[in-house]
Design a protein around this motif. Structure first.
Motif, PDB file in Angstrom:
ATOM      1  N   SER A 243       6.678   8.931  -5.106  1.00 32.72           N
ATOM      2  CA  SER A 243       7.157  10.257  -4.724  1.00 32.72           C
ATOM      3  C   SER A 243       8.468  10.589  -5.434  1.00 32.72           C
ATOM      4  CB  SER A 243       7.373  10.313  -3.208  1.00 32.72           C
ATOM      5  OG  SER A 243       8.024  11.515  -2.842  1.00 32.72           O
ATOM      6  N   SER A 244       8.605  11.842  -5.859  1.00 38.41           N
ATOM      7  CA  SER A 244       9.864  12.280  -6.461  1.00 38.41           C
ATOM      8  C   SER A 244      11.004  12.262  -5.449  1.00 38.41           C
ATOM      9  CB  SER A 244       9.706  13.687  -7.050  1.00 38.41           C
ATOM     10  OG  SER A 244       9.328  14.611  -6.037  1.00 38.41           O
ATOM     11  N   ASN A 245      10.659  12.159  -4.165  1.00 36.78           N
ATOM     12  CA  ASN A 245      11.685  12.057  -3.128  1.00 36.78           C
ATOM     13  C   ASN A 245      12.398  10.721  -3.147  1.00 36.78           C
ATOM     14  OD1 ASN A 245      11.518  14.610  -1.915  1.00 36.78           O
ATOM     15  ND2 ASN A 245       9.722  14.005  -0.726  1.00 36.78           N
ATOM     16  N   MET A 246      11.992   9.805  -4.034  1.00 33.98           N
ATOM     17  CA  MET A 246      12.661   8.507  -4.122  1.00 33.98           C
ATOM     18  C   MET A 246      14.155   8.670  -4.401  1.00 33.98           C
ATOM     19  SD  MET A 246      11.637   6.961  -7.898  1.00 33.98           S
ATOM     20  CE  MET A 246      12.991   5.786  -7.910  1.00 33.98           C
ATOM     21  N   ILE A 247      14.550   9.781  -5.038  1.00 31.44           N
ATOM     22  CA  ILE A 247      15.968   9.979  -5.331  1.00 31.44           C
ATOM     23  C   ILE A 247      16.779  10.262  -4.070  1.00 31.44           C
ATOM     24  CG2 ILE A 247      15.543  10.757  -7.690  1.00 31.44           C
ATOM     25  CD1 ILE A 247      15.998  13.633  -6.713  1.00 31.44           C
ATOM     26  N   ASN A 248      16.088  10.531  -2.966  1.00 33.12           N
ATOM     27  CA  ASN A 248      16.770  10.775  -1.691  1.00 33.12           C
ATOM     28  C   ASN A 248      16.585   9.617  -0.702  1.00 33.12           C
ATOM     29  OD1 ASN A 248      17.470  13.514  -2.458  1.00 33.12           O
ATOM     30  ND2 ASN A 248      15.329  14.055  -2.074  1.00 33.12           N
ATOM     31  N   TRP A 249      15.769   8.636  -1.063  1.00 26.71           N
ATOM     32  CA  TRP A 249      15.437   7.562  -0.133  1.00 26.71           C
ATOM     33  C   TRP A 249      16.316   6.340  -0.342  1.00 26.71           C
ATOM     34  CZ3 TRP A 249       9.441   7.568  -1.233  1.00 26.71           C
ATOM     35  CH2 TRP A 249       8.859   8.662  -0.583  1.00 26.71           C
ATOM     36  N   ASP A 250      16.898   5.856   0.759  1.00 26.04           N
ATOM     37  CA  ASP A 250      17.481   4.525   0.718  1.00 26.04           C
ATOM     38  C   ASP A 250      16.395   3.530   1.112  1.00 26.04           C
ATOM     39  OD1 ASP A 250      17.248   4.566   3.532  1.00 26.04           O
ATOM     40  OD2 ASP A 250      19.385   4.959   3.848  1.00 26.04           O
ATOM     41  N   GLN A 251      16.744   2.273   1.230  1.00 30.07           N
ATOM     42  CA  GLN A 251      15.726   1.250   1.474  1.00 30.07           C
ATOM     43  C   GLN A 251      15.111   1.352   2.868  1.00 30.07           C
ATOM     44  OE1 GLN A 251      17.016  -2.414  -1.361  1.00 30.07           O
ATOM     45  NE2 GLN A 251      18.582  -1.721   0.064  1.00 30.07           N
ATOM     46  N   SER A 252      15.852   1.899   3.816  1.00 26.03           N
ATOM     47  CA  SER A 252      15.286   2.127   5.151  1.00 26.03           C
ATOM     48  C   SER A 252      14.253   3.248   5.109  1.00 26.03           C
ATOM     49  CB  SER A 252      16.404   2.474   6.144  1.00 26.03           C
ATOM     50  OG  SER A 252      17.265   1.372   6.326  1.00 26.03           O
ATOM     51  N   ASP A 253      14.522   4.265   4.306  1.00 26.51           N
ATOM     52  CA  ASP A 253      13.549   5.360   4.154  1.00 26.51           C
ATOM     53  C   ASP A 253      12.270   4.864   3.481  1.00 26.51           C
ATOM     54  OD1 ASP A 253      15.338   7.299   5.225  1.00 26.51           O
ATOM     55  OD2 ASP A 253      16.316   7.483   3.276  1.00 26.51           O
ATOM     56  N   VAL A 254      12.436   3.971   2.518  1.00 22.93           N
ATOM     57  CA  VAL A 254      11.269   3.381   1.855  1.00 22.93           C
ATOM     58  C   VAL A 254      10.429   2.616   2.873  1.00 22.93           C
ATOM     59  CG1 VAL A 254      10.530   1.655   0.159  1.00 22.93           C
ATOM     60  CG2 VAL A 254      12.356   3.282  -0.417  1.00 22.93           C
ATOM     61  N   LEU A 255      11.089   1.891   3.756  1.00 20.08           N
ATOM     62  CA  LEU A 255      10.377   1.164   4.813  1.00 20.08           C
ATOM     63  C   LEU A 255       9.562   2.115   5.676  1.00 20.08           C
ATOM     64  CD1 LEU A 255       9.805  -1.412   6.483  1.00 20.08           C
ATOM     65  CD2 LEU A 255      11.876  -0.878   7.794  1.00 20.08           C
ATOM     66  N   VAL A 256      10.124   3.266   6.013  1.00 18.27           N
ATOM     67  CA  VAL A 256       9.402   4.245   6.835  1.00 18.27           C
ATOM     68  C   VAL A 256       8.127   4.690   6.130  1.00 18.27           C
ATOM     69  CG1 VAL A 256       9.493   6.566   7.806  1.00 18.27           C
ATOM     70  CG2 VAL A 256      11.450   5.031   8.076  1.00 18.27           C
ATOM     71  N   GLN A 257       8.212   4.915   4.827  1.00 13.20           N
ATOM     72  CA  GLN A 257       7.017   5.309   4.072  1.00 13.20           C
ATOM     73  C   GLN A 257       5.925   4.246   4.178  1.00 13.20           C
ATOM     74  OE1 GLN A 257       6.659   8.387   2.405  1.00 13.20           O
ATOM     75  NE2 GLN A 257       8.523   8.743   3.600  1.00 13.20           N
ATOM     76  N   PHE A 258       6.325   3.001   4.119  1.00 14.90           N
ATOM     77  CA  PHE A 258       5.366   1.906   4.196  1.00 14.90           C
ATOM     78  C   PHE A 258       4.844   1.730   5.621  1.00 14.90           C
ATOM     79  CE2 PHE A 258       4.271  -2.673   4.421  1.00 14.90           C
ATOM     80  CZ  PHE A 258       3.349  -2.743   3.392  1.00 14.90           C
ATOM     81  N   GLN A 259       5.730   1.795   6.588  1.00 13.68           N
ATOM     82  CA  GLN A 259       5.347   1.635   7.993  1.00 13.68           C
ATOM     83  C   GLN A 259       4.307   2.664   8.423  1.00 13.68           C
ATOM     84  OE1 GLN A 259       9.250   2.048   9.761  1.00 13.68           O
ATOM     85  NE2 GLN A 259       9.254  -0.075  10.465  1.00 13.68           N
ATOM     86  N   THR A 260       4.529   3.895   7.981  1.00 14.93           N
ATOM     87  CA  THR A 260       3.657   4.997   8.393  1.00 14.93           C
ATOM     88  C   THR A 260       2.461   5.156   7.471  1.00 14.93           C
ATOM     89  OG1 THR A 260       5.068   6.546   7.152  1.00 14.93           O
ATOM     90  CG2 THR A 260       5.565   6.238   9.498  1.00 14.93           C
ATOM     91  N   GLU A 261       2.261   4.194   6.585  1.00 24.82           N
ATOM     92  CA  GLU A 261       1.120   4.146   5.662  1.00 24.82           C
ATOM     93  C   GLU A 261       1.041   5.365   4.753  1.00 24.82           C
ATOM     94  OE1 GLU A 261      -2.304   1.533   7.168  1.00 24.82           O
ATOM     95  OE2 GLU A 261      -1.821   2.793   8.897  1.00 24.82           O
ATOM     96  N   GLN A 262       2.231   5.880   4.412  1.00 25.31           N
ATOM     97  CA  GLN A 262       2.306   6.905   3.381  1.00 25.31           C
ATOM     98  C   GLN A 262       2.557   6.289   2.009  1.00 25.31           C
ATOM     99  OE1 GLN A 262       4.481  10.658   4.668  1.00 25.31           O
ATOM    100  NE2 GLN A 262       5.077   9.297   6.343  1.00 25.31           N
ATOM    101  N   ALA A 263       2.776   4.980   2.001  1.00 24.03           N
ATOM    102  CA  ALA A 263       2.909   4.229   0.749  1.00 24.03           C
ATOM    103  C   ALA A 263       2.143   2.919   0.911  1.00 24.03           C
ATOM    104  CB  ALA A 263       4.373   3.952   0.433  1.00 24.03           C
ATOM    105  N   ALA A 264       1.337   2.589  -0.102  1.00 24.16           N
ATOM    106  CA  ALA A 264       0.523   1.374  -0.029  1.00 24.16           C
ATOM    107  C   ALA A 264       1.317   0.125  -0.392  1.00 24.16           C
ATOM    108  CB  ALA A 264      -0.678   1.498  -0.956  1.00 24.16           C
ATOM    109  N   MET A 265       2.360   0.305  -1.194  1.00 21.80           N
ATOM    110  CA  MET A 265       3.238  -0.804  -1.580  1.00 21.80           C
ATOM    111  C   MET A 265       4.677  -0.308  -1.558  1.00 21.80           C
ATOM    112  SD  MET A 265       1.245  -2.632  -4.795  1.00 21.80           S
ATOM    113  CE  MET A 265       0.985  -1.103  -5.728  1.00 21.80           C
TER     114      MET A 265
END
Length: 416
Positions: A243-265
């Protein structure tokens, strides 16, 4: 890694029991002296956190075994600690011991904050038990200005269910394989991969492994390899894999993407494991090593180091305490309680601890072997800011070659 608060309390007691079992008089200050001494410690371990509780337990136990030693521990927020250290040089108001984030260690060496403890470390004779990367973060010009306390590294988490449903049987090991698998897993509402590109140290932390994997470094930021590293990430964003939103995500935000299955890895650290286990027990996931680029695989070192200040009048007593914290039967229970990884290979290989038993923690321990420190001298904070800006520019669509070349011109004069 203990997950519930009651077990956490019991874990602290285990530290005390383990420390008591030593019965070694070597922790009796300099030469076993019983002279009254006060040791002041500054750290940024947030109150009520497991790390802060560990610190207090260590101090309490050491004082029980060494009643002539009194500690004065002061907590400061992360940014405030660094400011106070710089202010304290001129004012003569520094503590005796500092727990410092390892990428900041060299900048404070050059600023004259930390003492050269090479003779103490060499007389100790145990530094060869430590991983090379953590040790390098506490050194400058082949001299020791501290020792590693704990370490972490980045690896790749993956959703087992998504892999199975997509028919992916082999874990990706190279850049090309990671790209292909992430592309295959990208679907409506799901990105194949997630990482942080936020304008903070977390963004630099998550990008540098790709620079090293490509065969580049900060002194070759605009090389073909460096351009390839940034292009690799930019292309995955442009293709919708990241996601282009990676520029706004810290590592906790990345975890949320994975937890909620919006990211496969996702690319993340071992500190996320207890969160996943406690908050999302039904999520099926595992961890794999970072991918191999043209120059092989590499991860990045995180964690904290102990250091003694140059102005301390109790250097030997401070060293005795630090040395005691590194005894395997003290270090092991302390880090298991906090979900941190030891910087000592012998403790890391001790089968009684979860990092030597749990398959996912084993991956992080293996990743430490290729984890490189951010050891770039006193100007590293400024250099990191430039890397962060380069990530932001590339991800928002600027020409990568121009981004890397203009950034390299600014970085090069700042390197040691």
């Amino acid at each position: 890694m203990l997950k519930k608060s009651m077990l956490g309390i019991l874990g602290i007691l285990l530290i005390v029991l383990a420390a008591c079992s030593g019965g070694d008089d070597s922790s009796q200050g300099s030469g076993g002296s019983n002279e009254e001494v006060t040791i002041e410690i500054w750290d940024y371990l947030q109150p009520d956190s497991s790390s802060a509780r560990e610190q207090e337990a260590l101090i309490e136990q050491y004082q029980e075994e060494n009643p002539h030693v009194t500690f004065k521990r002061t907590y400061m927020p992360f940014a405030d600690l660094k400011t106070r250290l710089l202010q304290g040089i001129g004012a003569g108001e520094l503590p005796d011991i500092v727990l410092i984030d390892n990428p900041d260690h060299q900048s404070f060496i050059e600023a004259g904050v930390f003492a050269d403890i090479t003779d103490m470390v060499e007389d100790w004779g145990e530094i060869d038990q430590y991983f090379e990367g953590p040790v390098a973060s506490a050194m400058m010009d082949d001299r020791y200005y501290g020792i590693p306390n704990n370490s972490n590294a980045l690896a790749i988490y993956y959703n087992e269910t998504m892999f199975e449903e997509a028919g992916i049987e082999e874990l990706p090991e190279t850049w090309d394989e990671l790209y292909d698998v992430a592309d295959q897993l990208t679907d409506e509402g799901v990105r194949g991969f997630a990482m942080s590109g936020v304008k903070s140290e977390e963004g630099t932390y998550q990008f540098l492994p790709y620079l090293w994997q490509a065969g580049a470094d900060l002194d070759s930021f605009d090389s073909d390899a460096g351009i390839e590293a940034m292009s690799y990430i930019q292309e995955m964003v442009q293709e919708g894999i990241i996601s282009s939103n990676m520029i706004n995500w810290d590592q906790s935000d990345v975890l949320v993407q994975f937890q909620t299955e919006q990211a496969a890895m996702m690319e993340n650290g071992p500190w996320q494991i207890p969160i996943l286990e406690e908050e999302f027990p039904d999520l099926e996931w595992s961890v794999m090593l970072m991918p191999e680029g043209a120059d092989g695989t590499a991860s990045i070192l995180g964690g904290e180091n102990w250091a003694i200040t140059e102005d301390s009048e109790v250097k030997e007593e401070a060293w005795e305490f630090i040395k005691w914290t590194q005894e395997p039967d003290v270090l092991g229970p302390m880090h298991e309680l906090g979900g941190r990884l030891p910087s000592r290979a012998d403790v890391g290989n001790d089968e009684q601890y979860e990092w030597a038993q749990d398959e996912n923690m084993k991956i992080f321990m293996e990743q430490l072997e290729t984890a490189q420190p951010r050891a770039y001298g006193a100007n590293y904070p400024e250099i990191s800011n430039l890397v962060q800006e380069a990530i932001q520019r590339a991800i928002t669509g600027e020409d990568v070659e121009e981004v890397m070349k203009s950034t390299a011109e600014q970085i090069t004069p700042l390197l040691p």
